[in-house]
Write an enzyme that holds these catalytic residues in place. Structure first.
Site, PDB file in Angstrom:
ATOM      1  N   ARG A  56      28.618 -15.844   6.317  1.00  0.00           N
ATOM      2  CA  ARG A  56      28.717 -17.430   6.513  1.00  0.00           C
ATOM      3  C   ARG A  56      29.450 -17.594   5.123  1.00  0.00           C
ATOM      4  O   ARG A  56      30.414 -18.741   5.485  1.00  0.00           O
ATOM      5  CB  ARG A  56      27.206 -17.959   6.658  1.00  0.00           C
ATOM      6  CG  ARG A  56      27.471 -19.483   6.875  1.00  0.00           C
ATOM      7  CD  ARG A  56      26.139 -19.754   7.055  1.00  0.00           C
ATOM      8  NE  ARG A  56      25.334 -19.930   5.956  1.00  0.00           N
ATOM      9  CZ  ARG A  56      23.842 -20.490   5.827  1.00  0.00           C
ATOM     10  NH1 ARG A  56      23.392 -21.130   7.086  1.00  0.00           N
ATOM     11  NH2 ARG A  56      23.423 -20.323   5.093  1.00  0.00           N
TER      12      ARG A  56
ATOM     13  N   LYS B 149      29.485 -24.297   4.672  1.00  0.00           N
ATOM     14  CA  LYS B 149      28.564 -24.436   3.473  1.00  0.00           C
ATOM     15  C   LYS B 149      29.198 -24.931   2.280  1.00  0.00           C
ATOM     16  O   LYS B 149      29.233 -24.117   1.309  1.00  0.00           O
ATOM     17  CB  LYS B 149      27.602 -23.285   3.610  1.00  0.00           C
ATOM     18  CG  LYS B 149      26.341 -23.919   2.758  1.00  0.00           C
ATOM     19  CD  LYS B 149      25.006 -23.035   3.054  1.00  0.00           C
ATOM     20  CE  LYS B 149      24.009 -23.252   2.089  1.00  0.00           C
ATOM     21  NZ  LYS B 149      23.141 -24.323   2.783  1.00  0.00           N
TER      22      LYS B 149
ATOM     23  N   GLU C 257      21.704 -32.460  12.478  1.00  0.00           N
ATOM     24  CA  GLU C 257      21.201 -31.860  11.508  1.00  0.00           C
ATOM     25  C   GLU C 257      20.233 -32.813  10.959  1.00  0.00           C
ATOM     26  O   GLU C 257      20.094 -34.182  11.223  1.00  0.00           O
ATOM     27  CB  GLU C 257      22.142 -31.697  10.222  1.00  0.00           C
ATOM     28  CG  GLU C 257      23.131 -30.734  10.633  1.00  0.00           C
ATOM     29  CD  GLU C 257      23.588 -29.812   9.587  1.00  0.00           C
ATOM     30  OE1 GLU C 257      23.207 -29.836   8.536  1.00  0.00           O
ATOM     31  OE2 GLU C 257      23.705 -28.263   9.954  1.00  0.00           O
TER      32      GLU C 257
END
Length: 348
Positions: free
Chosen positions: A90, A192, A228
Site C-alpha cells: 500500500r 495514504k 469512510e
C-alpha cells in the site's frame, strides 16, 4: 546489531493500562535516503528529529505518504507483525500516485523488524491490550522550488507504544455525517497521503464539538453513499447476516477491512459483499462498525443524518457479530487464534 546491545534487559516506566493513542519517544528509528536513483542501505538512529531543506516538496506540495501497522506480544512472549507485506504494497501504491520511488517489500519489512527489535522493551506485555505502533513514511526532500517531484527522498520508520485509539475501547460511539469531503473524485482518496488527513481535521473538530466521536464522509461525487468513518473504513452487518463494506475508488484500502472480510467469510461463515452503501438505506444494517489499524474495530452506536440519530444494535452494547469479528481478528493478531498462511511475521 550493535545499537541493540542491552535492549533485552531494558525496562520502561509505563503504565500500559493507561496508554492512549499518542506519541511516546522510543530509543531507535530506521532511516534510509533515496539519492541518485537508489535507496541506501538504511540504518537505526537515536535522533528523533529530521533536518531537511526548507524547499522540500513534502513541505510545499504534499509529496509524502505514510503507513501504520503494529507489533504484538503473544502469550508466550514472542513478538509478531500483522501482514506487513500488505502495508509495504500500500505504501508503494501511494508512492506511485505521488511520483515517489517505491520501497522494496523486503526492505520495508526488514526496517520494521529492525525497529521492533531495537525497541522491544517498548512492546507492551500480553494481556494489556496495548501494542507497539509502527509509523513508516516517505517524504520528498532536497532543494526544489517548482511543482515537480523531489530530487531526494527519506524513508523512515519510528514506533510508539499505544493503547486504544478511542477512549473506552470496544464501546459503541456515535458519528455524524460530514458536510465536507476528505478527498476529491478521482483524487488521492485511495492513497495514504497527509493531504487527505489534513482535509479531515476541520470536519472532525465540528463533529467532536457536537458530541460525536468523529464524522462519516459520503462519496465526493454524489454525496449519497457512505465511504469512510473518520480515519477508518466502514462496515455493516445486514439483517440477513451479510458483512457489507463500501466499494469506491476514493476509499483508502484498509488492511484491517480486508482481513475482516476474510475472517467473516472463512472463520464465521458469513456472506461478504463489497458494494455501494447508500446513506438512505442504513436501516438495512443491524450492526455497524469502523475498522482500521489504530482502532481495530470501533462499534458504531448510531449515525446522525438529516437531524435524526439512526441507532444500530445499541448505543451502549457491542453487537454479537461485531464482537465475534473483533475477538477473532484480535486473537489472530496476538497469536491466540490460528492465522491464515502468510499473515504473521515473527520478529526474531
Amino acid at each position: 546489531m550493535s545499537q541493540r546491545s542491552g535492549t533485552m534487559n531494558k525496562t520502561v516506566n509505563i503504565d500500559w493500562s493507561k496508554l492512549g493513542f499518542g506519541y511516546v519517544k522510543t530509543d531507535y528509528r530506521y532511516i534510509s535516503m533515496w539519492k541518485d536513483g537508489k535507496w541506501d542501505d538504511g540504518k537505526l538512529v537515536e535522533d528523533n528529529t529530521l533536518t531537511i531543506s526548507e524547499a522540500s516538496t513534502a513541505l510545499h506540495y504534499g509529496q509524502q505518504c505514510f503507513e501504520g501497522l503494529k507489533a504484538y506480544r503473544t502469550k508466550d512472549g514472542k513478538i509478531q507483525l500483522f501482514r506487513p507485506d500488505e502495508n509495504a504494497k500500500r505504501l508503494n501504491s501511494s508512492c506511485r500516485r505521488l511520483l515517489m520511488p517505491e520501497m522494496p517489500v523486503e526492505k520495508f519489512i526488514d526496517a520494521c523488524i529492525q525497529v521492533v527489535k531495537a525497541n522491544e522493551h517498548f512492546v507492551p506485555p500480553y494481556g494489556t491490550g496495548a501494542t507497539l505502533y509502527l509509523r513508516p513514511f516517505v517524504i520528498g526532500v532536497g532543494d526544489n522550488l517548482g511543482v515537480k517531484p523531489a530530487p531526494e527522498y527519506i524513508f523512515c520508520v519510528f514506533c510508539c507504544p499505544v493503547g486504544p485509539y478511542f477512549k473506552g475501547g470496544m464501546t459503541p460511539v456515535n458519528f455524524t455525517i460530514a458536510d465536507m469531503d476528505r478527498a476529491a473524485p478521482h483524487g488521492t482518496g485511495a492513497a495514504k497521503v497527509g493531504g487527505n488527513y489534513a482535509a479531515s481535521l476541520l470536519p472532525h473538530e465540528h463533529a467532536v464539538k457536537r458530541g460525536f466521536a468523529d464524522c462519516i464522509y459520503l462519496d465526493p461525487a454524489t454525496h449519497t453513499k457512505i465511504e469512510e468513518v473518520g480515519a477508518a473504513n466502514f462496515f455493516g452487518i445486514t439483517k440477513d447476516n451479510k458483512f457489507v463494506t463500501p466499494k469506491s475508488p476514493s476509499i483508502l484500502p484498509s488492511i484491517t477491512k480486508y482481513s475482516l472480510m476474510h475472517v467473516a467469510k472463512e472463520y464465521l461463515g458469513m456472506e461478504v459483499e463489497e458494494r455501494d452503501c447508500y446513506i438512505d438505506n442504513i436501516d438495512e444494517f443491524k450492526e455497524a462498525g469502523a475498522c482500521g489499524t489504530a482502532a481495530v474495530i470501533t462499534p458504531i452506536g448510531g449515525i446522525e443524518y438529516k437531524g435524526k440519530l439512526h441507532v444500530f444494535y445499541s448505543e451502549k452494547e457491542v453487537g454479537p457479530v461485531t464482537k465475534k469479528l473483533y475477538d477473532t481478528l484480535y486473537g489472530i493478531q496476538f497469536g491466540d487464534v490460528k492465522a491464515p498462511e502468510g499473515w504473521i511475521v515473527e520478529v526474531k
